[in-house]
Design an enzyme around this catalytic site. Sequence first.
Site, mmCIF file in Angstrom:
data_model
loop_
_atom_site.group_PDB
_atom_site.id
_atom_site.type_symbol
_atom_site.label_atom_id
_atom_site.label_comp_id
_atom_site.label_asym_id
_atom_site.label_seq_id
_atom_site.Cartn_x
_atom_site.Cartn_y
_atom_site.Cartn_z
ATOM 1 N N SER A 113 30.562 36.246 33.565
ATOM 2 C CA SER A 113 31.170 35.806 34.808
ATOM 3 C C SER A 113 30.239 34.940 35.654
ATOM 4 C CB SER A 113 31.613 37.016 35.622
ATOM 5 O OG SER A 113 30.492 37.818 35.997
ATOM 6 N N SER A 146 27.240 39.090 31.459
ATOM 7 C CA SER A 146 27.547 37.959 32.333
ATOM 8 C C SER A 146 26.363 37.070 32.678
ATOM 9 C CB SER A 146 28.199 38.454 33.633
ATOM 10 O OG SER A 146 29.474 38.979 33.360
ATOM 11 N N LYS A 151 25.404 33.029 42.764
ATOM 12 C CA LYS A 151 26.720 33.496 42.337
ATOM 13 C C LYS A 151 27.449 34.060 43.546
ATOM 14 C CE LYS A 151 28.775 36.535 38.786
ATOM 15 N NZ LYS A 151 28.453 37.383 37.621
#
Length: 605
Positions: free
Chosen positions: A296, A320, A224
């Site tokens: 996210s 997330s 990420k």
Amino acid sequence: MDRARRQFLVQSSLGLLGAAVAGKLNAAESSPQQSAPAAPPPGQPPAFATAPAVGPEVSASTFAEAEKLVRVELTDADRAEAALSWRQAMAPLYERRTGPRKVSLEPDLAPWSRVQAVQPGWPTGPTEDRFLRSHADPGPVPSSDSEIAYAPVTKLSRWIEQRRITSERLTHIYLDRLQRFNEQLRCVITLTPDHALDQARRADAEIAAGHYRGPLHGIPWGGKDLLDTAGIATTYGAEPFRNRVPSRDCAVVERLNQAGAVLVAKLSMGALALNDIWFGGQTMNPWNLDEGASGSSAGPGAATAAGLVAFAIGSETGGSIVSPSMRCGVTGLRPTFGRVPRTGAMTLCWSLDKLGPMARTVEDTLLVLHAITGPDGGDTGSVPSHLDFNAAAPVRNLRVGYFPKWMHEDPATDVDRAALPVLSQLGMQPIGVSLADWPYDSLDIILFAESAAAFEELTLNHGVDQLRAQVPDAWPNTFRQSRFLSAVDLVQADRFRRKVANEMSRIFSEVDLLLVPSLRDEMLTLTNFTGHPSLTLRAGFVHVSEARSDWAPDPVHPVPKFSPPRRVPHGVTLIARPFEEGMLGAAGIALEQAFNVAGEHPPGF
């Protein structure tokens, strides 16, 4: 106390109330005939509300309007008194930010207060480290590159260890898939082919020389894009940071490098870790290209589901890892708060942020957790812990709590309900439990205040105005609104947080694990605040007649409708006591085998 404060104390009486008294005070202060105040007697202590007046003028009507923001009620006399001394009592407290003696706060400077997942009197988790992975024969290497790409890390690692496939070949397979499918998914922010192939060749040379580092050696992965990577852009998915290139690796990247893993891509994330829209667009769900991947950790979810990486590292503050794992049909492990260090990762909320693995099987997530667990001096929230995992551990007689009422309410589905008899089939004991009916969303005051603090400068200099998402439920608006939250209510929310932790302690005195609908708001919220670990795994499939969205409904831009409904994966979530990820893994493996749905892949990829 300085002379100016003493002078104000002599000139004004804090007992004076009302506009008339204030008028007399103003006249006295403006009189040129007024004599200088006498020096205070030795030994007189400083007093509140005696600083030099700063900031804009305020009045009783200012407080009357502000009461609407914090939902308190003052009397007319209360407002008059508050207005009389605000500029001397409270406005000076903002000097750190407004000057004249401004003090900047470095991005890696953590708050003084620390959160600990283990409360006094709770079990502290395993007392020793043990890690026993499965020993099943991985079988022959498939002839198809796509079948190889979808193989779990448990098999890929055995093939590499046995030199039946090279890391370089595996890396080329994933790089090719990332390039071919990213246009559809928008899950990659930065592809790292040169870096990846260098790492892969080094891994192959080490393995050929007899230096095998372990199950992640030579395995391609994606991170990420909030994990700092030396010399490789780390953008936070946000326009103001799209050219940001850190000089050092974050702690988790360092540990994966030490394990011999191969970084093939920095994966997309919702801007500043919210939902699934970033400066490159919206990351899409490979199972349904008409809806976002959820966020996210959108890129890790989409890339893992589509077989573009062997595993990924995501992060969770309030859902997330859980949400994109559900949406994209992958397995997400949210570790106990404090187990995995966040040094060198973007901060959204100091007391909530957690980094964890997202992969295609339960055991894969434990293999990754084993490599990244343990404290780091750069993260004041990280703590020493033990990981006790045995892939073949018996699960019989484990007490698994569930909330009977929740199983008959949204967002529970037939898939969630069908998981309960599977527990009994495996010899586990389903036990109905209850949770106090409290306003758990009130805890979000902490999230909003900390995140607004983390991005204070970006908000005040209007850098957030550059973000693609500018809607009421996006960060720019939330960061601005959070400036007006009550500091007293923040402290009370922190106290409520401990009360909630005690409630979870009560529940876990009755059970060993919890099985919950993954996106049940109360449990998703409160377990993030209490720091409990969770494991989300695919349990079946459901049909949806419209696209799911992380965003508040927008009548101007309605979500797509589907006729006939679309078939998509659906998962359940297990929750354990702090630092009991090993138990989560053992129970998750048993359920995964019983569900027998983890092997299906999204069509078209």
